[in-house]
Design an enzyme around this catalytic site. Structure first.
Site, PDB file in Angstrom:
ATOM      1  N   GLU A 118       0.833  -1.205   0.000  1.00 31.28           N
ATOM      2  CA  GLU A 118       0.000   0.000   0.000  1.00 31.28           C
ATOM      3  C   GLU A 118       0.871   1.259   0.000  1.00 31.28           C
ATOM      4  OE1 GLU A 118      -3.287  -2.167   2.908  1.00 31.28           O
ATOM      5  OE2 GLU A 118      -2.257  -0.370   3.579  1.00 31.28           O
ATOM      6  N   CYS A 171       3.216   8.335   1.824  1.00 30.42           N
ATOM      7  CA  CYS A 171       3.613   7.340   2.829  1.00 30.42           C
ATOM      8  C   CYS A 171       3.918   6.039   2.080  1.00 30.42           C
ATOM      9  CB  CYS A 171       2.456   7.149   3.814  1.00 30.42           C
ATOM     10  SG  CYS A 171       2.752   5.847   5.008  1.00 30.42           S
ATOM     11  N   CYS A 210       5.581  -7.697   7.378  1.00 29.32           N
ATOM     12  CA  CYS A 210       6.570  -7.239   8.354  1.00 29.32           C
ATOM     13  C   CYS A 210       6.807  -8.361   9.354  1.00 29.32           C
ATOM     14  CB  CYS A 210       6.061  -5.992   9.087  1.00 29.32           C
ATOM     15  SG  CYS A 210       7.274  -5.317  10.244  1.00 29.32           S
ATOM     16  N   CYS A 214       4.218  -6.638  15.835  1.00 24.69           N
ATOM     17  CA  CYS A 214       3.579  -5.777  16.843  1.00 24.69           C
ATOM     18  C   CYS A 214       2.091  -6.167  16.925  1.00 24.69           C
ATOM     19  CB  CYS A 214       3.712  -4.314  16.456  1.00 24.69           C
ATOM     20  SG  CYS A 214       5.432  -3.802  16.261  1.00 24.69           S
ATOM     21  N   CYS A 247      -0.818  -4.109  15.085  1.00 29.87           N
ATOM     22  CA  CYS A 247      -0.589  -3.715  13.688  1.00 29.87           C
ATOM     23  C   CYS A 247      -1.078  -4.789  12.729  1.00 29.87           C
ATOM     24  CB  CYS A 247       0.896  -3.438  13.482  1.00 29.87           C
ATOM     25  SG  CYS A 247       1.321  -3.105  11.766  1.00 29.87           S
ATOM     26  N   GLY A 284       5.830  -2.508   6.692  1.00 37.60           N
ATOM     27  CA  GLY A 284       7.204  -2.982   6.834  1.00 37.60           C
ATOM     28  C   GLY A 284       8.046  -2.147   7.778  1.00 37.60           C
ATOM     29  N   GLU A 285       9.158  -2.730   8.184  1.00 39.50           N
ATOM     30  CA  GLU A 285      10.107  -2.036   9.056  1.00 39.50           C
ATOM     31  C   GLU A 285      11.287  -1.583   8.188  1.00 39.50           C
ATOM     32  OE1 GLU A 285      10.694  -0.813  12.202  1.00 39.50           O
ATOM     33  OE2 GLU A 285      12.575  -0.333  11.211  1.00 39.50           O
ATOM     34  N   SER A 315      10.250   6.031   9.978  1.00 45.95           N
ATOM     35  CA  SER A 315       9.701   5.560  11.252  1.00 45.95           C
ATOM     36  C   SER A 315      10.200   4.149  11.534  1.00 45.95           C
ATOM     37  CB  SER A 315       8.168   5.577  11.171  1.00 45.95           C
ATOM     38  OG  SER A 315       7.599   5.009  12.328  1.00 45.95           O
ATOM     39  N   SER A 317       8.699   4.511  17.085  1.00 44.79           N
ATOM     40  CA  SER A 317       7.422   3.985  17.565  1.00 44.79           C
ATOM     41  C   SER A 317       7.624   3.465  18.979  1.00 44.79           C
ATOM     42  CB  SER A 317       6.945   2.853  16.649  1.00 44.79           C
ATOM     43  OG  SER A 317       6.732   3.364  15.357  1.00 44.79           O
ATOM     44  N   HIS A 327       5.065   3.698  22.009  1.00 42.04           N
ATOM     45  CA  HIS A 327       3.807   3.042  22.389  1.00 42.04           C
ATOM     46  C   HIS A 327       3.687   2.576  23.838  1.00 42.04           C
ATOM     47  CE1 HIS A 327       3.147   3.391  18.192  1.00 42.04           C
ATOM     48  NE2 HIS A 327       3.816   2.322  17.832  1.00 42.04           N
ATOM     49  N   CYS A 346      -2.190   1.599   7.985  1.00 41.55           N
ATOM     50  CA  CYS A 346      -1.292   0.595   7.425  1.00 41.55           C
ATOM     51  C   CYS A 346      -1.881  -0.820   7.399  1.00 41.55           C
ATOM     52  CB  CYS A 346      -0.043   0.648   8.302  1.00 41.55           C
ATOM     53  SG  CYS A 346       1.110  -0.637   8.105  1.00 41.55           S
TER      54      CYS A 346
HETATM   55  N1  SAH Z   1       7.523  -0.308  10.942  1.00 42.61           N
HETATM   56  C1  SAH Z   1       7.675   1.044  11.208  1.00 42.61           C
HETATM   57  C2  SAH Z   1       6.980   1.957  10.211  1.00 42.61           C
HETATM   58  C3  SAH Z   1       5.629   1.509   9.720  1.00 42.61           C
HETATM   59  S1  SAH Z   1       4.324   1.497  10.900  1.00 42.61           S
HETATM   60  C4  SAH Z   1       7.250   1.375  12.622  1.00 42.61           C
HETATM   61  O1  SAH Z   1       6.667   0.524  13.266  1.00 42.61           O
HETATM   62  O2  SAH Z   1       7.540   2.475  13.072  1.00 42.61           O
HETATM   63  C5  SAH Z   1       3.947   3.234  11.038  1.00 42.61           C
HETATM   64  C6  SAH Z   1       3.318   3.631  12.358  1.00 42.61           C
HETATM   65  O3  SAH Z   1       1.968   3.131  12.453  1.00 42.61           O
HETATM   66  C7  SAH Z   1       4.068   3.096  13.569  1.00 42.61           C
HETATM   67  O4  SAH Z   1       4.231   4.101  14.535  1.00 42.61           O
HETATM   68  C8  SAH Z   1       3.137   2.012  14.046  1.00 42.61           C
HETATM   69  O5  SAH Z   1       3.341   1.712  15.390  1.00 42.61           O
HETATM   70  C9  SAH Z   1       1.774   2.620  13.760  1.00 42.61           C
HETATM   71  N2  SAH Z   1       0.662   1.669  13.774  1.00 42.61           N
HETATM   72  C10 SAH Z   1       0.656   0.385  13.391  1.00 42.61           C
HETATM   73  N3  SAH Z   1      -0.576  -0.155  13.559  1.00 42.61           N
HETATM   74  C11 SAH Z   1      -1.365   0.831  14.060  1.00 42.61           C
HETATM   75  C12 SAH Z   1      -2.751   0.890  14.443  1.00 42.61           C
HETATM   76  N4  SAH Z   1      -3.550  -0.168  14.352  1.00 42.61           N
HETATM   77  N5  SAH Z   1      -3.210   2.062  14.899  1.00 42.61           N
HETATM   78  C13 SAH Z   1      -2.412   3.148  15.005  1.00 42.61           C
HETATM   79  N6  SAH Z   1      -1.117   3.151  14.663  1.00 42.61           N
HETATM   80  C14 SAH Z   1      -0.582   2.003  14.195  1.00 42.61           C
HETATM   81 FE1  SF4 Z   2       6.035  -3.827  11.498  1.00 40.24          FE
HETATM   82 FE2  SF4 Z   2       5.763  -1.246  12.137  1.00 40.24          FE
HETATM   83 FE3  SF4 Z   2       3.623  -2.892  12.018  1.00 40.24          FE
HETATM   84 FE4  SF4 Z   2       5.396  -3.173  13.992  1.00 40.24          FE
HETATM   85  S1  SF4 Z   2       4.068  -1.394  13.611  1.00 40.24           S
HETATM   86  S2  SF4 Z   2       4.518  -4.835  12.779  1.00 40.24           S
HETATM   87  S3  SF4 Z   2       7.280  -2.702  12.941  1.00 40.24           S
HETATM   88  S4  SF4 Z   2       4.922  -2.282  10.321  1.00 40.24           S
END
Ligand code: SAH
Ligand code: SF4
Length: 362
Positions: A103, A119, A126, A130, A133, A172-173, A204, A227, A229, A346
């Site tokens: 995406e 973005c 990934c 997490c 996510c 992705g990371e 990020s 990130s 959290h 995402c």
């Molecule tokens: N992998 C990287 C970048 C992609 S995720 C990272 O984790 O930073 C981008 C952002 O979206 C991160 O801060 C992630 O924690 C957040 N994110 C993921 N799932 C989410 C959700 N369900 N609600 C709000 N933020 C979310």
């Molecule tokens: Fe991967 Fe970022 Fe989602 Fe964590 S929040 S699973 S690092 S994409």
């Protein structure tokens, strides 16, 4: 150590071959040399792709026809494109050459500054797992090649409304796909290409500490978002398995080193989850953790996931959390995810496409 770590360590071995879009001008010069062409033709190809955004070789009018016929640009295919009701956000679901789906999101401001932020995704899936996510719950498929990352930006770049900012916050990371992510950044800022300013790019990360130190030493002015959290290791390890490897103290040290080396203020992402990390005590713990650091906290109410036990807090709770941080001297803003009506968070669009397909009998 969890089994999925294998993916992180070995992820560089699952990057697809280099595409034309992922090459620097000097590499294209060498390539066309092997075809018996003059070197400057390579730079022309780079400029057609990255400056003019022409991805169809038959339209590369600066090139002789014989060369246009030699070129093949690996491109993704558009599966779905959704526009938000306010017209400011749109989202693309793309199918890559091997069928993987990723995406990319375009976010425009209503302000007169004409800011257009893209973005981008850096991996299909990934491995970081997490719990909140959608992408993380899918698991990891493969790294994206630099050209596949840059193409997401070029798809939204229009001569009348050019891309001004890029955030590596899609699927992705990025730091687990370090080499291709860095190559994509260098292509985006290349003076013969799109010429984005490095300061207009934000990456990020979930907190891969060694790669943060490595990024700090690259001599780039890229913005870093971490990130976070959670403000304690016990909760963060539950939400983000990466914390078991690099706990909060090491992560904050790396952020400090990044700030010292680049002069760029680090921002922290804090996704608010009801009764999980959104209490007054959580806000106070976060404030203590970040006190005295030059940073900014983005509070993001949780976007819906598959997990029925996770919810976004009420707006009044989110506002109270923000106010508590501010009172303690920590700069914070609530970031409402724009384009909720088009599944802009995402991984959501890919999930809905999967469900749609499953619902349609073969
Ligand atoms: N992998 C990287 C970048 C992609 S995720 C990272 O984790 O930073 C981008 C952002 O979206 C991160 O801060 C992630 O924690 C957040 N994110 C993921 N799932 C989410 C959700 N369900 N609600 C709000 N933020 C979310
Ligand atoms: Fe991967 Fe970022 Fe989602 Fe964590 S929040 S699973 S690092 S994409």
């Amino acid at each position: 150590m969890p089994a999925w770590w294998g993916h992180v360590w070995h992820s560089s071995s699952v990057t697809p071959p280099r595409t034309l879009l992922g090459m620097f001008p000097h590499e294209l010069e060498e390539l066309v040399g092997t075809w018996g062409e003059r070197a400057y033709r390579g730079r022309q190809i780079f400029s057609e792709l990255h400056r003019r955004g022409v991805l169809d070789p038959s339209l590369m009018t600066d090139l002789p026809v014989r060369l246009r016929r030699c070129i093949e640009v690996t491109r993704s295919e558009e599966v779905r494109r959704l526009h938000s009701l306010d017209g400011l956000t749109s989202k693309l679901l793309l199918r890559l050459h091997d069928g993987q789906q990723i995406e990319a999101v375009e976010m425009n401001t209503a302000r007169a500054d004409g800011r257009k932020t893209i973005c981008v995704s850096t991996q299909a899936g990934c491995a970081m797992a997490c719990v909140f996510c959608v992408t993380g719950q899918f698991g990891f498929a493969r790294n994206l090649e630099a050209g596949e990352i840059v193409e997401q930006v070029l798809r939204f770049n229009e001569p009348s409304h050019r891309v001004t900012n890029v955030v590596f916050m899609g699927m992705g990371e990025p730091l687990a796909n370090y080499d291709e992510t860095l190559r994509a950044i260098r292509l985006l800022i290349h003076p013969e290409g799109l010429r984005l300013g490095a300061r207009r790019i934000t990456l990020s990360t979930s907190g891969l500490v060694p790669q943060i130190h490595r990024l700090a030493a690259e001599g780039l002015q890229v913005g870093l978002a971490i990130s976070l959290h959670a403000a304690n290791d016990e909760l963060r390890s539950r939400l983000m398995p990466v914390n078991r490897r690099w706990p909060i103290a090491e992560l904050l040290d790396a952020a400090e080193a990044y700030f010292k080396q680049t002069g760029r203020r680090v921002s922290y992402e804090y996704t608010l989850m009801a009764d999980m990390n959104d209490s007054d005590a959580d806000a106070d713990a976060l404030a203590r953790l970040l006190a005295g650091r030059l940073c900014h906290v983005n509070l993001i109410p949780l976007n819906p996931t598959e997990d029925p036990s996770l919810h976004a807090p009420s707006m009044s709770r989110a506002l109270a959390f923000e106010a508590r941080l501010r009172r303690a001297g920590v700069a914070a803003t609530i970031r409402i995810n724009r384009g909720r009506d088009i599944l802009a968070a995402c991984g959501q669009l890919r999930l809905s496409e999967k469900r749609r397909r499953e619902a349609v009998p073969a």
